[in-house]
Design an enzyme around this catalytic site. Structure first.
Site, short mmCIF file in Angstrom:
data_model
loop_
_atom_site.label_atom_id
_atom_site.label_comp_id
_atom_site.label_asym_id
_atom_site.label_seq_id
_atom_site.Cartn_x
_atom_site.Cartn_y
_atom_site.Cartn_z
N SER A 117 0.80 -1.22 0.00
CA SER A 117 0.00 0.00 0.00
C SER A 117 0.83 1.27 0.00
O SER A 117 0.33 2.35 -0.29
CB SER A 117 -0.97 0.02 1.19
OG SER A 117 -0.29 0.33 2.38
N LYS A 154 1.34 4.84 7.38
CA LYS A 154 0.50 5.62 6.48
C LYS A 154 0.88 7.10 6.52
O LYS A 154 1.48 7.59 7.48
CB LYS A 154 -0.98 5.48 6.87
CG LYS A 154 -1.58 4.10 6.61
CD LYS A 154 -1.76 3.82 5.14
CE LYS A 154 -2.40 2.46 4.90
NZ LYS A 154 -1.46 1.35 5.10
#
Length: 200
Positions: A117, A154
């Site tokens: 990701s 993230k």
């Protein structure tokens, strides 16, 4: 080395296993496993223990000595999810060297990236160098703990309503947590990513 140093610094501080376990809000049996090597504290717990014992994480792990290059070694923990968050911060698997100048700016640890990701910037097997801190600003890449056990790497975007955790890979939708969810789950920052060590 960690087990020996935990005992050493705890005794030096004059704190019993029962007392430190109470300060860490965990069972005495759970803490005792750290000193016997049956379990390993994650970076957040290690930082708390170091603070209580008035020492650094590096001193607990036994990596305070400078290498010939003048660098200082920091622990690298097994996994941090970069796709679907998983219970992923585990025992120490390696060490990375950082400069003395960087080490003087705070407490650091390394985490191994797992998942796609954060591609193309970060790939599975890469190591991120993380500065331990409980806050992050919009645009920072951070290690975030969700539900007390699910760690993920993230990009942060703060809003008045909450926080958004954004993947660098456009195939993944951002994850949004409201201010209420941040308190209830909880969701909090373990540290800010300051460097990437790409592995080939």
């Amino acid at each position: 080395m960690l087990t020996e140093n935990l005992k050493k610094y705890r005794k030096k501080a004059g704190i019993s296993q029962k007392k430190i376990s109470e300060m860490l809000i965990m069972s005495q049996q759970g803490y005792a496993k750290y000193e016997t090597g049956k379990a390993s504290p994650n970076p957040e717990m290690l930082a708390k223990i170091a603070q209580i014992l008035n020492c650094t994480m590096e001193e607990l792990i036994g990596t305070t000595s400078k290498e010939k290059t003048g660098g200082i070694k920091i622990p690298v923990f097994r996994n941090v999810a970069a796709d679907i968050p998983i219970s992923s911060i585990e025992e120490i698997v390696d060490f990375e060297e950082i400069s003395e100048e960087l080490a003087n700016k705070g407490e650091y640890f390394g985490l191994v990236i797992k998942g796609d990701s954060m591609e193309p910037r970060m790939a599975t097997g890469d190591v991120v160098i993380v500065r331990s801190q409980t806050t992050a600003e919009t645009g920072d890449i951070a290690i975030v703990l969700v539900d007390g056990e699910n760690a993920t790497c993230k990009k942060i975007k703060k809003t008045p309503e909450g926080v958004m955790l954004i993947s660098l890979n456009p195939a993944y939708e951002p994850m949004f947590y409201s201010n209420r969810e941040i308190e209830q789950l909880p969701v909090h920052i373990l540290g800010k990513v300051v460097e990437l060590r790409a592995k080939f």
